[in-house]
Enzyme design. Structure first.
Site, PDB file in Angstrom:
ATOM      1  N   GLY A 235       0.696  -1.067  -0.074  1.00 33.48           N
ATOM      2  CA  GLY A 235      -0.172  -0.063   0.008  1.00 33.48           C
ATOM      3  C   GLY A 235       0.938   1.380   0.071  1.00 33.48           C
ATOM      4  O   GLY A 235       2.123   1.051  -0.143  1.00 33.48           O
ATOM      5  N   PHE A 237       2.082   4.636   1.888  1.00 36.63           N
ATOM      6  CA  PHE A 237       1.813   5.224   3.208  1.00 36.63           C
ATOM      7  C   PHE A 237       1.385   6.660   3.452  1.00 36.63           C
ATOM      8  O   PHE A 237       0.953   7.019   4.445  1.00 36.63           O
ATOM      9  CB  PHE A 237       3.389   5.299   3.971  1.00 36.63           C
ATOM     10  CG  PHE A 237       4.347   5.775   3.070  1.00 36.63           C
ATOM     11  CD1 PHE A 237       4.332   7.104   2.866  1.00 36.63           C
ATOM     12  CD2 PHE A 237       5.447   5.026   2.602  1.00 36.63           C
ATOM     13  CE1 PHE A 237       5.361   7.938   2.109  1.00 36.63           C
ATOM     14  CE2 PHE A 237       6.505   5.635   2.020  1.00 36.63           C
ATOM     15  CZ  PHE A 237       6.502   7.126   1.624  1.00 36.63           C
ATOM     16  N   HIS A 256      13.655  12.240   3.925  1.00 31.20           N
ATOM     17  CA  HIS A 256      14.502  13.418   3.296  1.00 31.20           C
ATOM     18  C   HIS A 256      13.938  13.366   1.851  1.00 31.20           C
ATOM     19  O   HIS A 256      14.295  14.315   1.199  1.00 31.20           O
ATOM     20  CB  HIS A 256      16.054  12.847   3.115  1.00 31.20           C
ATOM     21  CG  HIS A 256      16.327  11.437   2.352  1.00 31.20           C
ATOM     22  ND1 HIS A 256      17.880  11.554   1.928  1.00 31.20           N
ATOM     23  CD2 HIS A 256      15.553  10.750   1.865  1.00 31.20           C
ATOM     24  CE1 HIS A 256      17.760  10.339   1.075  1.00 31.20           C
ATOM     25  NE2 HIS A 256      16.669  10.105   1.104  1.00 31.20           N
TER      26      HIS A 256
END
Length: 347
Positions: A235, A237, A256
């Site tokens: 999936g 996030f 980052h």
């Protein structure tokens, strides 16, 4: 008549300004798989040219440059001299070696080397220079990187090659006392979860990434005989992070990639996903608070301009401010395997 002051030695800036040439020699040797070839037996320059399909003019300059860069060794002089791997290249650049890093360098040669040629434009415009740039088709970042299975496998292999050793250190040295559940967000090949499971049998680890990436993770988990010990959650996030609460959440070089608002959104998601007393860990190349060194981290932060436009690396001090804004009580730094470090936020 006064003497003219002695000028400083320009060698350091001359070497730095032409460092791209030395880098390209190494990346080309990896692309040609020279080091795997030399692992079978030492070869003369002419034998190297024949086996790699090089023009006669390429030798002996090509292997002698690698020799001068301490990447290979040579016995003897002249046409009959034989080249072999150095200790470093034998350890890290021979395919099949347990510590092989070539996947990362192949990605550097095929992608980053080209994109970094447009760093000036990236700095002036803030626009990413990779597959998302109009000259490369203007694709959405991850769709561009993941546009076909071969490219996806190469990118994931590169990330795994460069980070596995640090993941192993983290899995062995982090305090897993009273931890039963762990979620690695953006887990790619699932290697961090695999290292956690191997070092901490009592911890149930889950790796979470996009569906196509998760298929690669499943194969990696099966290859390490960890099926049933490491779970895979496919999936996004951004859209699908709705799992049960866990004791530890990790992100390995995920924060980052994004702008500060996106970083804050991910930190909030991590906070909400943790049990009370849980910890969030960001594994990153951390910039020192005074920003006077940290060359690998600062270069990585520039790489985020090239790759994402708005992403950037950060210091522990900056992370501490962000984490406390979303509710974490305190943070601390973990030393892993340089240049990789980690920062922990406590709920």
């Amino acid at each position: 008549m006064s003497e003219k002051p002695e000028l400083p030695d320009p060698t350091p800036i001359l070497e730095l300004g032409s460092a791209f040439a030395a880098s390209r020699v190494l990346l080309t040797a990896i692309e040609l798989d020279l080091f795997t070839l030399l692992s079978r037996s030492p070869l003369t320059a002419s034998e190297i040219a024949e086996k790699l399909g090089l023009h006669p003019r390429a030798v002996p300059d090509f292997p002698d440059t690698l020799l001068a860069l301490d990447v290979i060794t040579r016995e003897g002089d002249g046409p009959e001299a034989r080249y072999a791997n150095s200790e470093l290249s034998a350890h890290y650049l021979v395919k099949g070696s347990p510590a092989y890093r070539g996947d990362f360098f192949e990605m550097c040669g095929k992608r980053l080397y080209i994109f970094w040629g447009h760093l000036t434009e990236a700095l002036q415009t803030g626009r990413r220079q990779n597959e998302g740039h109009p000259r490369s088709g203007g694709k959405e970042l991850w769709k561009g990187i993941y546009e076909n299975d071969e490219k996806l496998k190469g990118f994931i292999a590169a990330m795994s090659a460069n980070n596995t050793a640090a993941h192993r250190v983290f899995a062995k040295t982090f305090d897993w006392t009273n931890v039963s559940t762990h979620l690695d967000v953006g887990g790619a090949s699932g290697q961090l979860s695999c290292e956690v499971a191997k070092a901490n049998p009592g911890v149930r680890s889950t790796t979470f990434d996009l569906e196509r990436v998760s298929r690669i993770a499943m194969r990696n988990i099966e290859a390490q005989a960890l099926s049933g010990k490491v779970e895979v959650m496919p999936g996004s996030f951004w859209e699908d992070w709705k799992c049960a609460k866990v004791d530890v959440v990790t992100m390995g070089q995920i924060l980052h990639d994004y702008s500060l608002p996106k970083k804050m959104e991910l930190l909030k998601k991590a906070y909400e996903a943790l049990n009370q007393g849980g910890r969030f860990v960001a594994l990153e190349l951390l910039i020192e608070d005074d920003r006077r060194g940290s060359v690998p981290a600062l270069l990585m932060s520039l790489n985020m301009i090239v790759e994402t436009g708005l992403g950037f690396d950060f210091s522990v001090k900056e992370f501490d401010v962000w984490a406390k804004k979303v509710g974490f009580t305190r943070t601390e730094r973990l030393e892993l395997l340089p240049p990789m470090g980690a920062v922990v936020a406590y709920k």
